[in-house]
Design a protein around this motif. Structure first.
Motif: not given
Length: 120
Positions: A76-77, A79-80, A83-84, A89
């Motif tokens: 996971k970066n 940003e991910e 975002s989550s 998610k």
């Protein structure tokens, strides 16, 4: 500008906006109070992810990831992760409706610290 470059520029902007670059380490809340990401995590996230990020029985039933797993962290970066937290998610709720951007930023950085440190 092609879509990949635009996406990268947008991603950098989002990370900079939410302060996920190393130069933005202190997160302040209302009236200059420092946000305690550990307390935020324990209050909002530990029910499923556990206080250590490894997950609870409920979290495992909901297929919540083990946030302390170095392999998951590596996939996971930033940003991910951000975002989550912001958008939710799977069965995880979106927190952008309940938390301020600076609290979400603090949580994202806290999640990154849950994996054990690699020994040299």
């Amino acid at each position: 500008m092609d879509d990949r470059k635009r996406s990268g520029v947008c991603g950098v902007f989002v990370l900079a906006f939410f302060g996920l670059f190393p130069g933005f380490s202190t997160v302040l809340g209302q009236e200059g109070e420092e946000i305690n990401p550990k307390k935020l995590f324990e209050y909002h996230c530990a029910t499923c992810h556990g206080e250590d990020g490894k997950g609870t029985k409920r979290g495992r039933e909901l297929k919540a990831p083990n946030l302390a797993d170095p392999e998951w962290q590596g996939k996971k970066n930033d940003e991910e992760v951000l975002s989550s937290i912001m958008n939710g998610k799977n069965k995880m709720p979106r927190w952008s409706d309940k938390l301020k951007p600076e609290e979400i930023q603090a949580l994202a950085r806290y999640v990154r610290k849950l994996a054990p440190k690699k020994r040299s």
